[in-house]
Design an enzyme around this catalytic site. Sequence first.
Site, PDB file in Angstrom:
ATOM      1  N   LEU A 138      -2.037 -12.006 -78.596  1.00  0.00           N
ATOM      2  CA  LEU A 138      -0.560 -12.465 -78.771  1.00  0.00           C
ATOM      3  C   LEU A 138       0.341 -11.812 -78.114  1.00  0.00           C
ATOM      4  CD1 LEU A 138      -1.424 -13.076 -82.638  1.00  0.00           C
ATOM      5  CD2 LEU A 138      -1.139 -14.618 -80.967  1.00  0.00           C
ATOM      6  N   THR A 139       1.156 -12.434 -77.453  1.00  0.00           N
ATOM      7  CA  THR A 139       2.283 -11.704 -76.616  1.00  0.00           C
ATOM      8  C   THR A 139       3.521 -11.280 -77.617  1.00  0.00           C
ATOM      9  OG1 THR A 139       2.018 -13.226 -74.851  1.00  0.00           O
ATOM     10  CG2 THR A 139       4.026 -12.196 -74.993  1.00  0.00           C
ATOM     11  N   TYR A 179      -1.952 -18.237 -65.497  1.00  0.00           N
ATOM     12  CA  TYR A 179      -1.964 -17.038 -64.599  1.00  0.00           C
ATOM     13  C   TYR A 179      -2.805 -16.906 -63.864  1.00  0.00           C
ATOM     14  CZ  TYR A 179       0.935 -16.347 -68.996  1.00  0.00           C
ATOM     15  OH  TYR A 179       1.656 -16.245 -70.059  1.00  0.00           O
ATOM     16  N   GLN A 201      -7.400  -7.529 -73.533  1.00  0.00           N
ATOM     17  CA  GLN A 201      -7.300  -8.680 -72.651  1.00  0.00           C
ATOM     18  C   GLN A 201      -6.381  -8.229 -71.402  1.00  0.00           C
ATOM     19  OE1 GLN A 201      -4.477 -12.313 -72.835  1.00  0.00           O
ATOM     20  NE2 GLN A 201      -6.193 -13.397 -73.364  1.00  0.00           N
ATOM     21  N   GLY A 231      -8.388 -15.494 -67.921  1.00  0.00           N
ATOM     22  CA  GLY A 231      -8.449 -16.637 -66.853  1.00  0.00           C
ATOM     23  C   GLY A 231      -7.668 -17.949 -67.335  1.00  0.00           C
ATOM     24  N   ARG A 270     -11.364 -15.809 -70.961  1.00  0.00           N
ATOM     25  CA  ARG A 270     -10.907 -16.740 -71.549  1.00  0.00           C
ATOM     26  C   ARG A 270     -10.380 -17.921 -70.501  1.00  0.00           C
ATOM     27  NH1 ARG A 270      -5.136 -17.079 -75.201  1.00  0.00           N
ATOM     28  NH2 ARG A 270      -5.863 -18.520 -76.474  1.00  0.00           N
ATOM     29  N   ALA A 272      -2.244  -9.677 -73.812  1.00  0.00           N
ATOM     30  CA  ALA A 272      -2.354  -9.478 -72.272  1.00  0.00           C
ATOM     31  C   ALA A 272      -1.910  -8.415 -71.746  1.00  0.00           C
ATOM     32  CB  ALA A 272      -1.928 -10.892 -71.701  1.00  0.00           C
TER      33      ALA A 272
END
Length: 383
Positions: free
Chosen positions: A29-30, A185, A104, A181, A234, A62
Amino acid sequence: MDKKFEPLFEKVILPNKVELRNKFVLAPLTHVSSNDDGTISDVEIDYIEQRSKDVGLAISAASNVTDLGKAFPGQPSVAHDSNLDGLKRLAEAMKKNGATAIVQIHHGGAKAMPYLTPNGDVVAPSPITLQGDKQHTPSFEKEEHHAREITQEEIEHTIKAFGEATRRVIEAGFDGVEIHGANHYLIHQFVSPYFNRRDDEWGENRLKFPMKVVDEVVNTVKAHADEDFIVGYRFSPEEAETPGITMEITEELVKNLIEKPLDFLHVSLMDIHSKTREGKYQGEERIKLLHQWIDGRMPLIGIGSIFTAEDALEAVESRDVDLIALGREMLLDHNFINKIQNGKADEIISEFDPDREDKHDLPPNLWEQFNKGLYPLPRTDGK
């Protein structure tokens, strides 16, 4: 616990024999809460410890593998050895209550934000101009920005950067990595005919870049970690752009990925029951197709609009997913799993309440984004 929820708490064994204590995954989660230099903040530690405490597998936000790949304010970094001290603290917090913890690893590509990258430089597989508020959710930039074509030398450097990031994750004491992935992005962009219009080897074979990244990460793990170190991947199964990633392209991607020594695949969906948009698989549930293509080779993590215990149970009982990732719901109620275990599933908080005094125990920056409506989710105020 109500007996019907017991399937959610069955153990899952990964291909590398690592055992996960239940079928719940904390989604990456960002949180926009790391320090400006990408080092781990105290606020972030408290937040991640709360949300990792009950899951089987916890995935960090991430984390950019190069400074050029930074896509969010407050994004954690795995690009430098100087990040290691904070990463060690993060690993300890995520694993404190028994979760298996992974990072991640990520590069924003065209989605990197110029105000966050060195000299405002942004790269993509092919030159492209993006409008932030139209092509990024949540939006961290409203101004149009341009991405130049990444060079051959930079491609090779970026592949190696994913390996170096993996080494740092290993040294920090994590249990694995997830290769990002998905979600438009850089790795996703190389797969996409919309973003990747190159006429060289990286465009003629759009799967070459993701496969090279996977190989680099796997080789790094072989060189620096034990056999129980986890590597997952991902991906996003379709994109709205034309020409974009279709389910036919994703079928080819998945069939290449299952030949690699990966421990899970993780599909990025807003609705776990969403259906294929077009093509020969139009109208079929994406998750069902993916599970068929994986054919038991490795677990599939599903995600998307799971806000209640019943939602989670329904997904598991469909037998189209092996693990359930909780994203927005885990932000609303970090006691989601505990409440199910203790027979209090009816007390789960499934709506964002801007008037809650505890602000859902969210970091201040993330609460502000929720309050502004940057994330689609149920709300008590109907906005």
